[in-house]
Design an enzyme around this catalytic site. Structure first.
Site, PDB file in Angstrom:
ATOM      1  N   GLN A 162     -30.108   0.505  93.615  1.00  0.00           N
ATOM      2  CA  GLN A 162     -30.698   1.390  92.613  1.00  0.00           C
ATOM      3  C   GLN A 162     -32.172   1.070  92.411  1.00  0.00           C
ATOM      4  OE1 GLN A 162     -28.415   0.395  89.065  1.00  0.00           O
ATOM      5  NE2 GLN A 162     -28.424  -1.736  89.722  1.00  0.00           N
ATOM      6  N   TYR A 208     -26.168  -1.903  70.363  1.00  0.00           N
ATOM      7  CA  TYR A 208     -25.324  -1.585  71.531  1.00  0.00           C
ATOM      8  C   TYR A 208     -24.449  -2.785  71.888  1.00  0.00           C
ATOM      9  CZ  TYR A 208     -24.017  -0.535  76.366  1.00  0.00           C
ATOM     10  OH  TYR A 208     -23.303  -0.325  77.527  1.00  0.00           O
ATOM     11  N   GLU A 218     -21.594  -8.994  88.235  1.00  0.00           N
ATOM     12  CA  GLU A 218     -22.729  -8.064  88.373  1.00  0.00           C
ATOM     13  C   GLU A 218     -23.083  -7.948  89.853  1.00  0.00           C
ATOM     14  OE1 GLU A 218     -25.593  -5.615  88.470  1.00  0.00           O
ATOM     15  OE2 GLU A 218     -24.857  -6.021  86.429  1.00  0.00           O
ATOM     16  N   CYS A 221     -17.431  -5.549  91.456  1.00  0.00           N
ATOM     17  CA  CYS A 221     -16.344  -5.917  90.547  1.00  0.00           C
ATOM     18  C   CYS A 221     -14.974  -5.441  91.029  1.00  0.00           C
ATOM     19  CB  CYS A 221     -16.622  -5.392  89.143  1.00  0.00           C
ATOM     20  SG  CYS A 221     -16.487  -3.611  88.978  1.00  0.00           S
ATOM     21  N   ASP A 240     -19.280  -2.813  81.047  1.00  0.00           N
ATOM     22  CA  ASP A 240     -20.663  -2.390  80.800  1.00  0.00           C
ATOM     23  C   ASP A 240     -21.261  -1.773  82.068  1.00  0.00           C
ATOM     24  OD1 ASP A 240     -22.938  -2.119  79.167  1.00  0.00           O
ATOM     25  OD2 ASP A 240     -23.817  -3.955  79.967  1.00  0.00           O
ATOM     26  N   TYR A 259     -31.821   4.890  72.397  1.00  0.00           N
ATOM     27  CA  TYR A 259     -31.143   6.056  72.969  1.00  0.00           C
ATOM     28  C   TYR A 259     -31.564   7.344  72.271  1.00  0.00           C
ATOM     29  CZ  TYR A 259     -27.896   3.092  75.618  1.00  0.00           C
ATOM     30  OH  TYR A 259     -27.331   2.197  76.485  1.00  0.00           O
ATOM     31  N   GLU A 315     -30.036   8.987  70.152  1.00  0.00           N
ATOM     32  CA  GLU A 315     -28.861   9.836  69.956  1.00  0.00           C
ATOM     33  C   GLU A 315     -27.691   8.920  69.600  1.00  0.00           C
ATOM     34  OE1 GLU A 315     -27.811  11.847  73.632  1.00  0.00           O
ATOM     35  OE2 GLU A 315     -28.671  10.230  74.803  1.00  0.00           O
TER      36      GLU A 315
END
Length: 365
Positions: free
Chosen positions: A147, A176, A219, A255, A275, A350, A352
């Site tokens: 990514q 969060y 991760e 994972c 997550d 965020y 929102e």
């Protein structure tokens, strides 16, 4: 890097407003700027006037027959041109007040959108609304094998982690982390915890403080960890400096094979915290591969969760009611029966409201 500044000015006039009068009344303002005019007329659809300046800036004036008047200006995002555009918009607004003779129902002048700048400040919310963040610096920008990883600095929210264009977490977003850990209602002392994802280190950092027996974080992207341990230390503290500590270990792995291995070994956890990703926006769970991935993670997580354990995960924006309902339907299709609760939390960066889920296995009869 040269950027474009896109400014807008909207008027909603009464239905009796005369488009030709407005067009002629505004022409002199653009002519004073030395702009070349081109006008298109439609019998039933009003007017479109285009004005082009020698410096490359231009304006589109659209006059609709029902009273809507739209002005769009594009220019280079420089101080000089910016002041010229502001002056032009002010003059148009004043002239429109004279021409409309108090028949103006609404005037709307939005902040300009800067396009193509060195710093991208615009990120859509999950439900498709445009947000401009107060980003003033690119802290980190790298492509991993998985990514694009950006860490941008916001004046309000501190450093923000953005993965492939998706706002993940800011230094301001402890809300969060607390929500995806159960909002302070859980006792992690002496417990075995599995974190899926979590490369920013926020969850790991907070759980380690609560004296668990062992936390295993899985991760896949080492570069996320590397970026966050350097530039997101208000979130992760020092837990990412080493992949092993007294009560935690970080596995740099996918994972899914890890979950399958743990399930085969019969290993179980008191808590599983997912997550990895939000609930997909797509409402076609049979076609979207993200939904397939989500279902697989859910099933595997239930297999490694103790009978009295809890599974925590994020949902998505509270406005995405259809996608959230589909997620809840998926919970009813797992290999074992489960129950769930949800909580709505305000995560600062965020902009929102965000939904979080707690899932647990139904008690055996």
């Amino acid at each position: 890097m040269a950027a474009a500044r896109h400014s807008t000015l909207d008027f909603m006039l009464g239905a009796k407003a005369d488009g030709e009068t407005i067009l002629k009344g505004l022409q002199s303002i653009f002519q004073e700027q030395g702009m070349t005019e081109s006008v298109h007329t439609w019998q039933d659809h009003g007017y479109l006037a285009t004005y082009i300046n020698k410096n490359g800036s231009f304006a589109n004036l659209r006059i609709y027959p029902h009273g809507l008047v739209l002005l769009d200006l594009q220019s280079y995002d420089g101080d000089a041109q910016g002041k010229e555009v502001d002056s032009l918009l002010n003059k148009v607004e004043e002239r429109m007040k004279e021409l409309s003779q108090d028949s103006t129902e609404r005037v709307k002048r939005l902040p300009p959108i800067v396009r193509g700048g060195a710093i991208d400040r615009y990120w859509p919310t999950a439900d498709g609304r445009l947000v401009e963040y107060d980003i003033d610096k690119v802290v980190y920008d790298e492509d991993s094998p998985y990514q694009n990883i950006k860490i941008l600095h916001s004046k309000q929210f501190g450093n923000i982690l953005i993965l492939s264009g998706d706002v993940n977490l800011a230094e301001s977003d402890l809300a969060y982390t607390r929500a995806i850990m159960g909002s302070g209602k859980e006792d992690y002392s002496g417990k075995d915890v599995l974190i899926l994802g979590g490369g920013d280190g926020g969850i790991l950092c907070e759980i380690v403080k609560l004296k668990p027996k062992m936390v295993t974080m899985v991760e896949i992207d080492q570069m996320v960890i590397d970026g966050c341990k350097k530039y997101m230390r208000k979130t992760c503290g020092d837990v990412l400096d080493n992949l092993k500590g007294d009560c935690y270990q970080v596995l740099i792995e996918d994972c899914i094979p890890v979950l399958k291995r743990y399930a085969k070994e019969g290993r179980e956890f008191d808590y599983v915290i997912n997550d990895l990703t939000a609930v997909p926006i797509s409402t076609s769970p049979e076609e979207d591969s993200t939904w397939e991935f989500l279902r697989l993670i859910l099933d595997l997580s239930m297999k490694v969760l103790k009978q009295d354990g809890k599974y925590f995960t994020q949902g998505n924006c509270v406005n995405l009611t259809e996608a959230l309902s589909l997620y809840e339907e998926q919970l009813g299709r797992l290999y074992c029966p489960v129950e769930f609760s949800k909580e709505i939390v305000c995560v600062p960066s965020y902009l929102e409201l965000w939904v979080f889920y707690t899932v647990w296995k139904k008690a055996k009869p």
